[in-house]
Scaffold this motif. Structure first.
Motif, PDB file in Angstrom:
ATOM      1  N   GLU A 282      -2.710  14.810  -1.774  1.00 15.27           N
ATOM      2  CA  GLU A 282      -3.474  13.364  -2.414  1.00 15.27           C
ATOM      3  C   GLU A 282      -4.162  13.369  -2.487  1.00 15.27           C
ATOM      4  O   GLU A 282      -4.826  12.224  -2.487  1.00 15.27           O
ATOM      5  CB  GLU A 282      -3.209  13.692  -0.455  1.00 15.27           C
TER       6      GLU A 282
ATOM      7  N   MET B 140      -2.886  10.273   2.970  1.00 19.74           N
ATOM      8  CA  MET B 140      -3.816   9.376   3.004  1.00 19.74           C
ATOM      9  C   MET B 140      -3.595   7.780   2.523  1.00 19.74           C
ATOM     10  O   MET B 140      -2.708   7.787   1.699  1.00 19.74           O
ATOM     11  CB  MET B 140      -4.387   9.790   1.803  1.00 19.74           C
ATOM     12  N   ILE B 141      -3.497   6.510   3.463  1.00 17.12           N
ATOM     13  CA  ILE B 141      -2.783   5.664   2.670  1.00 17.12           C
ATOM     14  C   ILE B 141      -4.029   4.986   2.691  1.00 17.12           C
ATOM     15  O   ILE B 141      -4.709   4.641   3.367  1.00 17.12           O
ATOM     16  CB  ILE B 141      -2.050   5.337   3.729  1.00 17.12           C
ATOM     17  N   PRO B 142      -3.748   3.662   1.725  1.00 14.64           N
ATOM     18  CA  PRO B 142      -5.030   2.437   1.131  1.00 14.64           C
ATOM     19  C   PRO B 142      -5.133   1.718   2.640  1.00 14.64           C
ATOM     20  O   PRO B 142      -4.106   1.796   3.772  1.00 14.64           O
ATOM     21  CB  PRO B 142      -4.703   2.147   0.375  1.00 14.64           C
TER      22      PRO B 142
ATOM     23  N   VAL C 236      -7.222   3.534  -7.116  1.00  9.17           N
ATOM     24  CA  VAL C 236      -5.996   4.347  -5.964  1.00  9.17           C
ATOM     25  C   VAL C 236      -6.793   4.844  -5.113  1.00  9.17           C
ATOM     26  O   VAL C 236      -6.698   5.091  -3.928  1.00  9.17           O
ATOM     27  CB  VAL C 236      -4.831   3.832  -6.410  1.00  9.17           C
ATOM     28  N   PRO C 237      -7.466   6.308  -6.260  1.00  8.04           N
ATOM     29  CA  PRO C 237      -7.841   7.193  -5.377  1.00  8.04           C
ATOM     30  C   PRO C 237      -8.496   6.721  -4.229  1.00  8.04           C
ATOM     31  O   PRO C 237      -9.304   6.774  -2.927  1.00  8.04           O
ATOM     32  CB  PRO C 237      -9.212   7.942  -6.037  1.00  8.04           C
TER      33      PRO C 237
ATOM     34  N   ARG D 163       0.863  -1.280   0.037  1.00 10.07           N
ATOM     35  CA  ARG D 163      -0.052   0.058   0.149  1.00 10.07           C
ATOM     36  C   ARG D 163       0.756   1.236  -0.251  1.00 10.07           C
ATOM     37  O   ARG D 163       0.208   2.066  -0.269  1.00 10.07           O
ATOM     38  CB  ARG D 163      -1.035  -0.140   1.043  1.00 10.07           C
TER      39      ARG D 163
ATOM     40  N   ALA E  48      -4.648  -1.674   4.615  1.00 13.44           N
ATOM     41  CA  ALA E  48      -3.189  -3.072   4.055  1.00 13.44           C
ATOM     42  C   ALA E  48      -4.167  -4.419   3.430  1.00 13.44           C
ATOM     43  O   ALA E  48      -5.731  -5.049   3.647  1.00 13.44           O
ATOM     44  CB  ALA E  48      -2.815  -3.929   4.486  1.00 13.44           C
ATOM     45  N   PHE E  49      -3.264  -5.001   1.708  1.00 16.55           N
ATOM     46  CA  PHE E  49      -3.415  -5.678   1.133  1.00 16.55           C
ATOM     47  C   PHE E  49      -2.925  -6.476   0.779  1.00 16.55           C
ATOM     48  O   PHE E  49      -1.543  -6.206   0.482  1.00 16.55           O
ATOM     49  CB  PHE E  49      -4.805  -5.328  -0.251  1.00 16.55           C
TER      50      PHE E  49
ATOM     51  N   HIS F 272      -6.285   4.880 -11.469  1.00 17.67           N
ATOM     52  CA  HIS F 272      -6.401   6.276 -11.389  1.00 17.67           C
ATOM     53  C   HIS F 272      -8.209   6.456 -11.089  1.00 17.67           C
ATOM     54  O   HIS F 272      -8.830   7.233 -10.776  1.00 17.67           O
ATOM     55  CB  HIS F 272      -6.256   7.373 -12.393  1.00 17.67           C
TER      56      HIS F 272
ATOM     57  N   LYS G 128      -7.493   5.403  -1.301  1.00 20.15           N
ATOM     58  CA  LYS G 128      -6.772   6.114  -0.256  1.00 20.15           C
ATOM     59  C   LYS G 128      -7.877   6.828   0.400  1.00 20.15           C
ATOM     60  O   LYS G 128      -7.820   7.114   1.713  1.00 20.15           O
ATOM     61  CB  LYS G 128      -6.662   7.283  -0.854  1.00 20.15           C
TER      62      LYS G 128
END
Lengths: 159, 281
Positions: free
Chosen positions: A42, B1-3, B38-39, A21, B5-6, B35, B42
């Motif tokens: 972001e 902003m982090i997704p 991922v947004p 991630r 976990a995967f 695109h 996040k």
């Protein structure tokens, strides 16, 4: 689970263990210690994190580092060579293309790709190309001047 | 902003990707250019347990002639469509629309297939895909099936592509130059608040009109098409037809635009798109 990601950044192999991630921008800033690439909105809008991925301008906040595994990335740190600024950097210097400077690395990387695809852009084409890069200081006109300067400079060098 | 976990998987073939989707079921998501996905990851609106990156699958990025159609691989980026000489000559609606998507960086990474399967109601491609009456080819473990664009979109962020299937190709007809895409965009993101794609078929005296951004799912403005069938496309006819572009539609109402404003915009943009397309005929 962490995985090893190997990216050639500015010609140097960068091999780091990250979580899937991890965003490319954090790989560059935190693992490679290349903090020229900025984190802005972001949300894929502001363009402060723009880098070249396989030669194409991308927003590194919207790419996972694992997606770039095995690829080439160029950041703002990779532009100047032999103590000389890249023509786009020189243009921003000469034409006052920045004030606070926060958007500048992204603006410059975007401009570098624009001039590779279109060496003689009109002012309108430059505006269209930097639609994905927000600047809150300059009002853009000096940025467009800077990119025009760079286009002329690159053409002169090629002569 | 982090997704969240995967697990990340990068299969080398389409069959392998489909097998992985069958194994991981609805907990897995396909990653194309990333695109759209991922947004939302996040923002944690999507938290897939497994992400299957299909960027290493060969032969999903192309634009080529196939019989009387043009076939576009699902992994073809917006930029590659924008820059395709073949599409500029044979299906100019796509090369007119592509540079209006997002911004240059987004167009370098985002793919037509990824955008279509994500089915954001404000995405641009659906308007063109509907107006062109495109065919969409979907691969699954039992082989491939093709669906028409009008059957593809089910609802907001929902298409007929099932959790163990992958959209692999979009086929569009060749058209004359009498086409247009006109949109009113959200200022920051570039997403469509009202986007209208028009194809005018001068020989058969028909028009087709695809609309995005206005309703929960993109639609064909059938009422407009119906009143213009067989008509001379003069100013009066276009004005009258554009006035019913929101007929039978429940416009979205959000912070970007009220339902009434969207209903207004779709009429204006339908008129403008028809005028531009006719002027090119």
């Amino acid at each position: 689970m962490k995985t090893v990601v190997n990216i050639r950044v500015n010609g140097v192999e960068q091999k780091h263990e990250v979580e899937p991630r991890t965003l490319l921008v954090h790989f560059l800033r935190d693992c490679c210690r290349l903090t020229g690439t900025h984190v802005g909105c972001e949300t894929s809008i502001c363009g402060a994190c723009t880098v070249l991925f396989e030669g194409k301008a991308v927003k590194s906040c919207t790419l996972l580092a694992v997606q770039a595994d095995g690829s080439e990335v160029t950041t703002i740190e990779g532009l100047a060579g032999d103590g000389r600024l890249h023509p786009v950097q020189e243009g921003f210097w000469e034409r006052h293309g920045l004030q606070c400077g926060y958007c500048t690395p992204g603006m410059i990387m975007m401009a570098v790709q624009l001039l590779e695809r279109n060496p003689k852009p009109t002012r309108e084409e430059i505006s269209h190309a930097i639609e994905g890069n927000l600047c809150r200081c300059t009002g853009y006109s000096h940025i467009i001047d800077a990119i025009e300067y760079a286009a002329r400079k690159i053409a002169e060098v090629k002569k | 902003m982090i997704p969240a976990a995967f697990d990340y998987l990068r299969p080398a073939t389409l069959d392998e990707a489909i097998a992985l989707l069958e194994l991981h079921g609805a907990d897995a998501k396909v990653l194309a250019g990333g695109h759209s996905l991922v947004p939302v990851m996040k923002l944690r609106l999507a938290q897939p347990k497994t992400v299957i990156d299909i960027s290493s699958v060969a032969d999903l990025s192309y634009v080529r002639e196939q019989g009387d159609k043009i076939a576009i691989g699902a992994m073809t980026t917006h930029y590659d469509i924008e820059a395709s000489p073949l599409l500029r000559d044979t299906c100019p609606l796509l090369t007119e629309l592509a540079p209006q998507i997002g911004d240059a960086q987004v167009r370098n990474r985002g793919t037509i297939g990824g955008s279509l399967v994500h089915a954001d109601p404000a995405a641009d491609w659906p308007a063109a895909i509907l107006a062109l009456d495109a065919d969409l080819e979907i691969a699954g473990s039992n082989g491939r099936r093709a669906v028409k664009a009008t059957e593809f979109f089910v609802g907001m962020m929902e298409t007929v592509v099932q959790s163990s299937e992958i959209l692999c190709e979009i086929r569009v007809p060749t058209t004359a130059r009498s086409v247009a895409y006109v949109k009113f965009a959200q200022r920051a993101s570039g997403f469509a608040i009202a986007g209208v794609a028009v194809v005018v078929d001068g020989a058969n005296k028909t028009v087709s009109v695809g609309v995005t951004g206005v309703a929960a799912r993109p639609y064909r403005a059938l009422a407009v098409e119906s009143v213009l069938r067989g008509k001379v496309l003069n100013r009066d006819a276009i004005d009258q037809a554009a006035g019913i572009a929101a007929e039978g539609v429940e416009p979205l109402d959000d912070i970007h635009a009220s339902a009434a404003f969207r209903a207004h915009l779709v009429q204006v943009n339908t008129r403008r798109a028809l005028e531009v397309a006719v002027s090119r005929g």
